[in-house]
Design a protein around this motif. Sequence first.
Motif, PDB file in Angstrom:
ATOM      1  N   LEU A  68      33.608  16.996  62.492  1.00  0.00           N
ATOM      2  CA  LEU A  68      34.460  17.262  63.652  1.00  0.00           C
ATOM      3  C   LEU A  68      33.602  17.976  64.690  1.00  0.00           C
ATOM      4  O   LEU A  68      32.914  18.942  64.367  1.00  0.00           O
ATOM      5  N   SER A  69      33.591  17.495  65.921  1.00  0.00           N
ATOM      6  CA  SER A  69      32.721  18.096  66.925  1.00  0.00           C
ATOM      7  C   SER A  69      33.441  18.240  68.260  1.00  0.00           C
ATOM      8  O   SER A  69      34.450  17.596  68.515  1.00  0.00           O
ATOM      9  N   PHE A  70      32.906  19.115  69.096  1.00  0.00           N
ATOM     10  CA  PHE A  70      33.410  19.279  70.458  1.00  0.00           C
ATOM     11  C   PHE A  70      32.272  19.790  71.327  1.00  0.00           C
ATOM     12  O   PHE A  70      31.256  20.283  70.840  1.00  0.00           O
ATOM     13  N   LYS A  71      32.456  19.676  72.646  1.00  0.00           N
ATOM     14  CA  LYS A  71      31.445  20.100  73.599  1.00  0.00           C
ATOM     15  C   LYS A  71      32.011  21.246  74.427  1.00  0.00           C
ATOM     16  O   LYS A  71      33.103  21.147  74.984  1.00  0.00           O
ATOM     17  N   ASP A  72      31.266  22.372  74.499  1.00  0.00           N
ATOM     18  CA  ASP A  72      31.773  23.514  75.263  1.00  0.00           C
ATOM     19  C   ASP A  72      31.504  23.340  76.753  1.00  0.00           C
ATOM     20  O   ASP A  72      30.963  22.313  77.195  1.00  0.00           O
ATOM     21  N   ASP A  73      31.862  24.359  77.538  1.00  0.00           N
ATOM     22  CA  ASP A  73      31.742  24.263  78.989  1.00  0.00           C
ATOM     23  C   ASP A  73      30.300  24.081  79.459  1.00  0.00           C
ATOM     24  O   ASP A  73      30.033  23.513  80.517  1.00  0.00           O
ATOM     25  N   SER A  74      29.354  24.572  78.647  1.00  0.00           N
ATOM     26  CA  SER A  74      27.939  24.462  79.034  1.00  0.00           C
ATOM     27  C   SER A  74      27.325  23.135  78.606  1.00  0.00           C
ATOM     28  O   SER A  74      26.168  22.864  78.922  1.00  0.00           O
ATOM     29  N   GLY A  75      28.093  22.321  77.872  1.00  0.00           N
ATOM     30  CA  GLY A  75      27.589  21.034  77.422  1.00  0.00           C
ATOM     31  C   GLY A  75      27.020  21.055  76.018  1.00  0.00           C
ATOM     32  O   GLY A  75      26.611  20.024  75.484  1.00  0.00           O
ATOM     33  N   GLN A  76      26.982  22.235  75.378  1.00  0.00           N
ATOM     34  CA  GLN A  76      26.460  22.327  74.020  1.00  0.00           C
ATOM     35  C   GLN A  76      27.475  21.766  73.031  1.00  0.00           C
ATOM     36  O   GLN A  76      28.667  22.031  73.140  1.00  0.00           O
ATOM     37  N   VAL A  77      26.984  20.983  72.070  1.00  0.00           N
ATOM     38  CA  VAL A  77      27.858  20.330  71.093  1.00  0.00           C
ATOM     39  C   VAL A  77      27.847  21.123  69.787  1.00  0.00           C
ATOM     40  O   VAL A  77      26.787  21.511  69.283  1.00  0.00           O
TER      41      VAL A  77
END
Length: 402
Positions: free
Chosen positions: A30-39
């Motif tokens: 399960l993954s997501f990308k934060d506001d800075s673009g880091q996954v």
Amino acid sequence: MGQVKLSDIVNLPAFEEAGRLFHRATGMSLSFKDDSGQVFFYPAEERCDFCRLIQSTREGKSRCALSDKKAAERALEGRKPISYTCHAGLVDVVVPVVVGGERVGCFYSGQSSLTPPTTMGYQEIIPKIADLGLNPDDVWNAYMKVPLVDGRRLSVAMGLLSVICNHLVEGEIALRQERALTVEQKKLRRAAEESARLEHDLREMELRLLQAQLNPHFLFNTLNLIAGQAMMEDAPETAHLVQELSRLLRNSLSSIGKIVPLCEEVESARAYVEIFRARFERNVELILSLSENLKSVDVPALILQPVIENSLRYAGGSLLLKIRTEERDGCICISVEDNGPGIPEKRLAEITASLCSKDHKGKLTGLSGLNRRLKYYYPHVPDISIANLDPGLSVAIAIPLK
């Protein structure tokens, strides 16, 4: 209350558990990308080696980001989960998160393959990443470890990931509402006024606190059941359980402090029993005996679940539950009967006394919490009636007809 961000969700203790549950059910991370673009990946140790290798290069990382961005735009536009093929030829699932019409972001399942690894499949992938300058042996070894899923499991994964992600978001919103309401409640208690408006606000707040206290372990244990079944059986029964859970979550989270038709409340209770039956592999039969002219009568939401939960918790073996309604003395009388062991007379007297008590301190869950909620809506309604049967227990609720 402030806008919910995906970073708020992944910091919840339940998120890591949800990621592991999803991995057990599907083999995907399960993954997501934060506001800075880091996954970020959950569980981190289960991240796909092939993706890790591709993203070790600057160009590969850029292509992955572009693939995810395009897929996210499609999912958010359609407001439903989708599967897509990334730039390197692998399959991914993306689930959009939309709160109050606002697009919050997306969660991803991590790359997988619909077919077993073969030399031909490897040769089809190589031209797509040849310019990344990767070691062919490393690419081959990583390709051989790509998680394998079939079309049926991919469909189940989309549904399961959607349930998990949206439940976590809705849970965070409910928690924020609880905190905000608690602060407001303290302000109101400091005030010198005891007007009818103040009383109404306090009651509304406590009803919302009740909703926030719903046991999350039941929901996640049920998701765990779905995960297990997704691996062991065909999709129809799993899809049915996902639908029942979604219905229960939707009804409970959307009915905070609301009045609903009796038929809708009974439907939520039926879904709760259905999930419990599957989760514990218990033989539970539910019989509904509802007066046709009373089905549309408005009642407070979530009045049946505490009663049914009490029967399910304490009655062992095969359980027969009956929900009856009738009109009596200007009230709709709703009774829930079971064939369990009942309650010892001494304990029954203590419970009855606590229901009649004017001391309203304590939690808002269980039968005492239910009785308290009913008093908020209907100050002159009789207390909940509890009586032993031979065998079993009967819990009766009276609600004035308007």
